[in-house]
Design an enzyme around this catalytic site. Structure first.
Site, short mmCIF file in Angstrom:
data_model
loop_
_atom_site.label_atom_id
_atom_site.label_comp_id
_atom_site.label_asym_id
_atom_site.label_seq_id
_atom_site.Cartn_x
_atom_site.Cartn_y
_atom_site.Cartn_z
N GLY A 60 16.67 35.47 92.29
CA GLY A 60 16.78 34.27 91.47
C GLY A 60 17.22 34.59 90.07
N GLU A 61 17.95 33.66 89.47
CA GLU A 61 18.40 33.87 88.09
C GLU A 61 18.48 32.53 87.41
OE1 GLU A 61 22.12 35.84 87.71
OE2 GLU A 61 21.76 36.40 85.63
N SER A 66 14.88 36.22 85.27
CA SER A 66 15.46 36.65 86.53
C SER A 66 14.31 37.07 87.43
CB SER A 66 16.42 37.83 86.32
OG SER A 66 17.55 37.44 85.57
N ASP A 172 8.53 20.35 84.95
CA ASP A 172 9.75 20.65 85.69
C ASP A 172 9.47 20.68 87.20
OD1 ASP A 172 12.45 21.13 85.94
OD2 ASP A 172 12.32 23.28 85.58
#
Length: 509
Positions: A60-61, A66, A172
């Site tokens: 993931g980034e 990261s 989020d």
């Protein structure tokens, strides 16, 4: 060299969980030269990792971090898979500490990700968490049974109840931040990098970190973020910051919004949202004796354009932000997480993801109106100190009719009721302004995905023998959805209340 190791409350381990999958993360997997270089740089930046973890690949980034898949050699001889989250060196130290405290205090149970260790050298921080193999939301969305969706939402509310109990507002909530292992029925709410505290939060560091965020939100909100390897499919390129909406602010003459060419040929509904009281007052940059003469018109005058923008928290991902966030309400509560959960539920019931796709907050508010209604939005905005003007009434949609039409599970949607729905969404291009000018030519593009819903592209044609319960969705599902998408945050259902909703009547807490 400085090293910090934090033990978490999370003692449950699942050493078997990733072994039964598709060989996605084999040790001999081929890594690109770029990823290999990133891994080497991480070892150099935090050399303590070398003797503890064998980093396999980057999974993931995002903007702020990261994430890497790694294995740790245990004393038992077993290699346990873990996720290493490397926070970018420019991250605020207080923000990093607050994220860690959220994980250590609230994490480790009720579907909230815990933390096992934390390594630090200089300004490089690596958080080590249990690794949960998970599916991409977009890949499995249309294969989920109705019962799986019910379980998914129940477990999401358990996670939200947990963090809200500690006074944590995630800010989020979205599918890529709620990991789901379909085979093992395991879930994990992740990424507290944007979390804020409620006034009575039990996370001490959030009390200080929240004030820092308000200054950074306007910079960070438009950049794509993804966690644990799943790309954020909801993000639309936020190039609007460079378009004419920015240039218009530099102009001193009167700007006639209605004279600008729209991409869509449908009827225009002009909507303007301003702070109560602020709309009539000139601020720095304008002589105090100048009065606004564009109020309730399709024009934005130089007086309005030169006003200072209201500062309010506005983190999150486009398409998941609550109305009070979009309109810059300074007081935001855990209710914004419940709205985001409602959007997730809306995607699950309709089979469409992302459901909303807007390049800016103004368009996002307009799109919400096409489903929840303009009058309802105006009325709700008044409760949190905002005044919304709309030149045309947009009716609220029936949520069952909408979801069944999009999913293609009920032929009754093709009758006149469905025709009204189609017309309403297709005809709605809503130029919106929230304390600033918005370029209307960009708005037509952003509402095209709503139009495509009604034109049948990708509509599901389900066989009667493979409905997976979608032909028997109870009224309780849409009642819960309605309560989650309550435009008024003060009356929006809480996570604790949602778990007690009749929709989950036979499920154990």
């Amino acid at each position: 060299m400085m090293e910090t190791v934090l033990k978490s409350h999370y003692d449950e381990q699942h050493p078997h969980q990733a072994e039964d999958f598709h060989g996605k993360h084999e040790q001999n997997s081929k890594l690109s030269a770029g990823i290999k270089k990133d891994i080497e740089k991480l070892y150099e930046a935090v050399p303590q990792l070398v003797n503890v973890f064998k980093i396999k690949e980057k999974i993931g980034e995002g903007t702020f971090s990261s994430v890497y898949l790694a294995t740790a050699q245990l004393q038992t001889g077993y290699e346990e898979k873990m996720a290493l989250k490397h926070l970018i060196p420019t991250s605020h130290p207080l923000r990093i500490a607050a994220e860690l405290q959220c994980l250590t205090v609230a994490g480790g149970q009720d579907n909230v990700m815990g933390v096992k260790y934390c390594f630090r050298k200089n300004d490089h921080v690596v958080i080590v968490m249990p690794y949960l193999e998970h599916e991409s939301f977009l890949d499995i969305l249309n294969s989920l049974s109705f019962e799986e969706v019910r379980e998914y939402m129940f477990n999401l509310f358990k996670a939200l109840r947990r963090i809200h109990h500690f006074g944590i507002v995630h800010r989020d909530v979205k599918p890529s931040n709620f990991l789901y292992n379909r085979q093992l029925k395991e879930y994990a709410l992740v990424d507290f990098g944007l979390a804020q505290g409620t006034p009575d939060t039990k996370i001490e560091l959030l009390k200080t970190a929240s004030s820092e965020d308000e200054q950074e939100d306007s910079i960070h909100h438009s950049v794509q973020r993804s966690v644990f390897g799943e790309r954020n499919f909801n993000v639309y390129s936020s190039t609007y910051q460079e378009n004419s909406s920015t240039k218009l602010i530099k102009q001193s003459k009167m700007i006639d919004v209605s004279s600008r060419k729209l991409v869509t040929k449908k009827k225009i509904i002009s909507t303007k949202t301003v702070s109560n009281g602020a709309a009539r007052k000139a601020v720095s940059g304008c002589p105090s004796n100048l009065t606004c003469d564009c109020y309730a018109t399709d024009k934005v005058c130089s007086v309005c354009l030169s006003r200072c923008q209201q500062v309010a928290p506005r983190a999150g991902t486009p398409g998941f932000r609550a109305p009070e966030v979009l309109t810059k309400c300074p007081t935001q509560t855990t209710a914004i997480d419940m709205w985001s959960a409602g959007i997730v539920f809306l995607s699950l019931l309709s089979g469409r993801y992302p459901f909303y796709k807007a390049s800016d907050d103004l368009t996002a508010l307009a799109q919400i109106m096409t489903v929840r209604g303009s009058r309802e939005t105006i009325q709700a905005a008044k409760t949190f100190g905002k005044s919304v003007l709309c030149t045309q009434v947009v009716p609220a949609q029936n949520l069952r009719t909408l979801c069944e039409k999009l999913r293609g599970t009920n032929s009754s949607c093709k009758r006149s009721q469905g025709e009204v729905l189609s017309k309403s969404l297709n005809d709605s291009a809503l130029p919106v302004a929230v304390d600033k000018q918005c370029a209307p030519e960009t708005l037509g593009k952003q509402t095209q995905h709503l139009k495509s819903f009604q034109e049948g592209d990708g509509a599901l044609e389900m066989k009667a023998t493979d409905m997976k319960g979608w032909d028997q969705v109870p009224d309780e599902a849409y009642d819960l959805l309605d309560k989650l998408l309550d435009l008024n945050p003060a009356t929006r259902i809480t996570a604790k209340e949602a778990l007690l909703h009749p929709f989950f009547k036979d499920m154990r807490l």
